[in-house]
Motif scaffolding. Sequence first.
Motif, PDB file in Angstrom:
ATOM      1  N   ARG A 465      40.722  33.015  43.652  1.00  0.00           N
ATOM      2  CA  ARG A 465      40.969  33.432  44.929  1.00  0.00           C
ATOM      3  C   ARG A 465      41.692  34.754  45.387  1.00  0.00           C
ATOM      4  O   ARG A 465      41.609  35.703  45.948  1.00  0.00           O
ATOM      5  CB  ARG A 465      41.400  32.280  45.908  1.00  0.00           C
ATOM      6  N   SER A 466      42.981  34.750  44.692  1.00  0.00           N
ATOM      7  CA  SER A 466      43.910  35.784  44.389  1.00  0.00           C
ATOM      8  C   SER A 466      43.333  36.858  43.755  1.00  0.00           C
ATOM      9  O   SER A 466      43.605  37.902  44.528  1.00  0.00           O
ATOM     10  CB  SER A 466      45.270  35.417  43.967  1.00  0.00           C
ATOM     11  N   GLU A 469      41.161  38.537  46.695  1.00  0.00           N
ATOM     12  CA  GLU A 469      41.903  39.090  47.752  1.00  0.00           C
ATOM     13  C   GLU A 469      42.696  40.410  47.425  1.00  0.00           C
ATOM     14  O   GLU A 469      42.814  41.190  48.384  1.00  0.00           O
ATOM     15  CB  GLU A 469      42.862  37.886  48.051  1.00  0.00           C
ATOM     16  N   GLN A 470      43.023  40.580  46.114  1.00  0.00           N
ATOM     17  CA  GLN A 470      43.766  41.634  45.775  1.00  0.00           C
ATOM     18  C   GLN A 470      42.933  42.873  45.320  1.00  0.00           C
ATOM     19  O   GLN A 470      43.386  43.819  44.708  1.00  0.00           O
ATOM     20  CB  GLN A 470      44.804  41.314  44.583  1.00  0.00           C
ATOM     21  N   CYS A 501      36.002  31.092  49.334  1.00  0.00           N
ATOM     22  CA  CYS A 501      35.974  32.340  48.520  1.00  0.00           C
ATOM     23  C   CYS A 501      34.558  33.071  48.570  1.00  0.00           C
ATOM     24  O   CYS A 501      34.586  34.094  48.602  1.00  0.00           O
ATOM     25  CB  CYS A 501      36.801  32.053  46.991  1.00  0.00           C
ATOM     26  N   LEU A 563      36.338  39.058  50.744  1.00  0.00           N
ATOM     27  CA  LEU A 563      37.535  38.486  51.023  1.00  0.00           C
ATOM     28  C   LEU A 563      38.831  39.276  50.777  1.00  0.00           C
ATOM     29  O   LEU A 563      38.858  39.840  49.510  1.00  0.00           O
ATOM     30  CB  LEU A 563      37.440  37.178  50.189  1.00  0.00           C
ATOM     31  N   GLY A 564      39.639  39.478  51.699  1.00  0.00           N
ATOM     32  CA  GLY A 564      40.788  40.245  51.311  1.00  0.00           C
ATOM     33  C   GLY A 564      40.376  41.652  51.039  1.00  0.00           C
ATOM     34  O   GLY A 564      39.532  42.350  51.641  1.00  0.00           O
ATOM     35  N   SER A 565      40.746  42.412  49.941  1.00  0.00           N
ATOM     36  CA  SER A 565      40.343  43.681  49.597  1.00  0.00           C
ATOM     37  C   SER A 565      39.053  43.661  48.450  1.00  0.00           C
ATOM     38  O   SER A 565      38.627  44.706  47.979  1.00  0.00           O
ATOM     39  CB  SER A 565      41.604  44.519  48.966  1.00  0.00           C
TER      40      SER A 565
END
Length: 661
Positions: A465-466, A469-470, A501, A563-565
């Motif tokens: 997930r991280s 997001e990054q 996600c 999701l995020g970037s």
Amino acid sequence: MIGIGVDYYPEHWDRELWEEDARLMKESGVNVVRMAEFAWCRMEPEEGRFDFGWLDDAIDLFQRNGIQVVLGVPTMTPPAWLTQRYPDVLPDLPGQASSRPGVRGHRCYNSPSMRRFTRIITERMAMRYGKHPAVIGWQTDNEFMLHMCRCRHCKNGFVEWLRNEYGTLERLNREWGTVVWSGEFSDWEQIGLHETPERYMNPSLLLDYRRFQSESVVNFQRVQVEEIRKHSEGQWITHNTWTAPLPLDLAALYGELDFASIDYYPASSADKAVSNPYSGALLLDLIRGIKGKNFWVMEQYGGPPGSWMPTWPSPYPGFIRAFAWQSISRGADGVLFFRWRSGVAGAEQFWHGLIDHGNVPGRRLAEFRRFAEEAGALSERLYGSRVENEAAILYDFDSHTALQLQPQVDGFDYYEHMKAVHRSFQKLGIGVDVLHTPDQIASRYKLLVIPSLFVIGEHTAAKIRSFVEQGGTVVATPRTGVKRTNNQCHMLQLPGPLADCFGVRVSEYDPIGPGVHAIQDESGNLYSCGLWNDLLETTSAEPIARHAESFYKGTPAVTRNRLGSGQAYYVGTFPEEAYLRSLFGMIAGETGIEARTDLPEGVHLSRRKRGTESVLFVLNLSREPNAVQLERPMKSLLTGTIAAPNLELEPYGVEILEIDS
């Protein structure tokens, strides 16, 4: 220095042959030999009586000829006196011949006797050769594999392992779900493996038993590592795993070693001439990924294997050289060929070496000599350079093992699915790293594929997930997010803890097995798919392909979620390779990964880099001539000439090009 060498067994040959062998090896370009990994009975012919004189002489001979030595610890083959006097050494493997002395691999990793005598023989070897100037490194044991041993030492060890893992029977019963079929344990002694076919047994128990036995291998190896480290100076330690991933936690196995090694035998048969180079590329990438660094090949194909199976066909001209260069192109800093000469005795008589039984150098040795000359000339340029990629695949030991224990549908195999994913990248000219733990997921990657990540805990889910997001892009395939780490199912709609996600929910699935269905992309192109179809409901994702038939025609089959970037793609079926290439090619364009669509079948590209220097390997691993279009003229490091943009390659042709910084 790139290690270029052979596996040699002086104990198999009359001493009169040693001198001539060493001379011819040196003349042929050999700079390193591996020895002694099966020679315990010669080093310790009787309990407590050691004879290293013959090995001293062999090592000294190679030293005089300027050839370095790798020593193998001979614990894969306990001698007859050991198994006779200490029968607990033998594993209890019902129905398996490998539990008998006189074969090989006939040792239980948890046997107290085996561990005691392993420490003794390793200590004696390390004390004698740990500071020998000709010995550069050590190989632990040989080709570790998982034993599902049922002896009392394994049973007792497993129970102790479970006590440390779970603490109480109450927790173990809960984590394993033993209430099913009235299987709750009221005493630790009730736990063990039985004659019941595994398919009927508790899958949580079976996964834990494989984890325990995998740790047992690591603990057994640690005995050897401790003694070598204690008595050696400046010598490295590795181990030679083999073939496709075994049900063995390779990340843990190599954790205490300096680098990973592999035994690599690409198939020489005509029916595998097309598929095998791609399977081999995955194997080499997987080995490099264990430590995230360069590796060695301890046994490279030197002649057709045979003996306990029909002998393989003779290698096509150029085959031996090309596949040796494939190993180096994907990160090998040492390549040792099995074996110098075909054995005249024993079970491996027809596992051929570079020289046949008649002891007359022929075509295979000549081809080795050519490779050795080329690799030696480029050694300074290549040694220590690294393979660096922007795409990665996550291989998961738990998921692989759990899917072996509970096959999900007829025709599905976890590793074969990995091959299809990896092969699609290779045909696009995209280099791939194979990761072994979620902690290897790094921001330097632009694209991560998690094929059938069947078993997943929160730590892994958080890492993925991280990553998205990054700014990373992740691609998942069916049977992702099914199980918790205890091998019980998540009580969540799939893909379980990663549903948010990917922005989808699997409302239902259809295990179609060998049946063939179709999906349709946004441009109206139809692609075949099979084995498994997820019926997807989007929550925040957008469909980019839909099922084209059956009662769920029009249902999303492939989705994209932002999701995020970053973005997360969920592929809810097992599509044909053409679709995977199309999808990965599209993602490569989105993420800035260099890809190409014009590579001929069998042509492989790989790069090694060091600082600002880059080297491009172009390998035609096929029996047909091929041509590759280069971006511009490049200097050939093999010939010193400038290679034309239209690079023509003969069958099994090799070109190594300098890339301008």
